[in-house]
Design a protein around this motif. Structure first.
Motif, PDB file in Angstrom:
ATOM      1  N   ALA A 140       0.908  -0.675  -0.142  1.00 56.37           N
ATOM      2  CA  ALA A 140      -0.095   0.192   0.238  1.00 56.37           C
ATOM      3  C   ALA A 140       1.041   1.349   0.151  1.00 56.37           C
ATOM      4  O   ALA A 140       0.557   2.355   0.689  1.00 56.37           O
ATOM      5  N   GLY A 141       1.932   1.245  -1.125  1.00 58.37           N
ATOM      6  CA  GLY A 141       2.712   2.481  -0.944  1.00 58.37           C
ATOM      7  C   GLY A 141       3.940   1.997  -0.333  1.00 58.37           C
ATOM      8  O   GLY A 141       4.231   1.041   0.208  1.00 58.37           O
ATOM      9  N   PRO A 142       5.534   2.938  -0.606  1.00 58.84           N
ATOM     10  CA  PRO A 142       6.483   3.013  -0.287  1.00 58.84           C
ATOM     11  C   PRO A 142       6.173   2.567   1.782  1.00 58.84           C
ATOM     12  O   PRO A 142       5.804   3.008   2.569  1.00 58.84           O
ATOM     13  N   ASP A 143       7.038   1.269   1.988  1.00 62.63           N
ATOM     14  CA  ASP A 143       6.373   0.570   3.496  1.00 62.63           C
ATOM     15  C   ASP A 143       5.706   0.225   4.084  1.00 62.63           C
ATOM     16  O   ASP A 143       6.253   0.385   5.599  1.00 62.63           O
TER      17      ASP A 143
END
Length: 234
Positions: free
Chosen positions: A9-12
């Motif tokens: 769901a996105g960066p990290d």
């Protein structure tokens, strides 16, 4: 039997979702998929059973944790205390972020090796609201909403609904009045592939199979209509 997977769901960032897969001998790939959006009780046993029901009909079915940004892993039983907990979580829910999470789930399902590229969304109660909004702000190939809560707040968005959609309501629902169906019909555009159905004598939660206030006749009719839309679009 299903299991939990992690959805990027996105960066990290990532979140848990329960997945059920169709029997490979009956439904060889490529296959359509569904994002199943649960009630305020989140990914509980009933919601997992809904995923199994759709997997048995030939869909890869994914149930995301709706409250992972607030309190991950809140999978609630049908008790008064849990109902209040779910309502409290709903009151704090970032609906726009939830719609983006649905988009992440759609992308993850489309990227599977067994995908035919088509993914629908079906939601119940809170999930019904989010299913409707996903048809406006995300990219599902079809949307089905069961007694979506607070849809009266989004009537101005009805003309923006791009995906073919089926919205179920219960005639005796005191939580989501059946009159909302008429309001939606008045707001939709002539060219929209959008159908509302009011099920006679059906209360809120009429498709909560195995739990009160299940209404077998309404559930069977709604499920048949839902599968008909998905057969046409997915």
């Amino acid at each position: 039997m299903g299991n939990f997977v992690r959805i990027p769901a996105g960066p990290d960032q990532s979140f848990d979702a329960w997945i059920e897969e169709p029997p490979a001998d009956r439904f060889p790939g490529p296959r359509p998929a569904l994002v199943v959006l649960p009630e305020i009780y989140n990914v509980n046993e009933w919601a997992r059973g809904v995923a199994r029901r759709y997997a048995d009909a030939g869909f890869v079915a994914l149930v995301p944790d709706l409250f992972w940004r607030l309190e991950p892993g809140q999978y609630l039983p049908y008790t008064p205390e849990a109902q209040q907990k779910g309502r409290d979580l709903y009151a704090r829910l970032d609906v726009a972020a939830s719609t983006r999470d649905i988009g992440s789930a759609l992308a993850w399902l489309r990227a599977r090796a067994d995908s035919n590229g088509k993914v629908g969304v079906v939601g119940f109660c809170l999930g019904g609201q989010l299913a409707f909004l996903s048809g406006v702000d995300a990219t599902p190939d079809a949307v089905v909403s069961y007694y979506g809560t607070d849809l009266h707040k989004f009537l101005d968005r009805v003309p923006q609904l791009r995906a073919p959609a089926l919205l179920h309501f219960g005639e005796t629902d005191t939580r989501v009045p059946a009159s909302i169906a008429g309001e939606i019909e008045r707001h939709k555009l002539p060219e929209q592939d959008l159908v509302t159905v009011v099920h006679p004598a059906a209360p809120h939660g009429f498709s909560r199979t195995g739990y009160e206030p299940f209404h077998a006749e309404a559930d069977a009719r709604a499920f048949e209509q839902t599968l008909s839309l998905f057969a046409r679009t997915l």
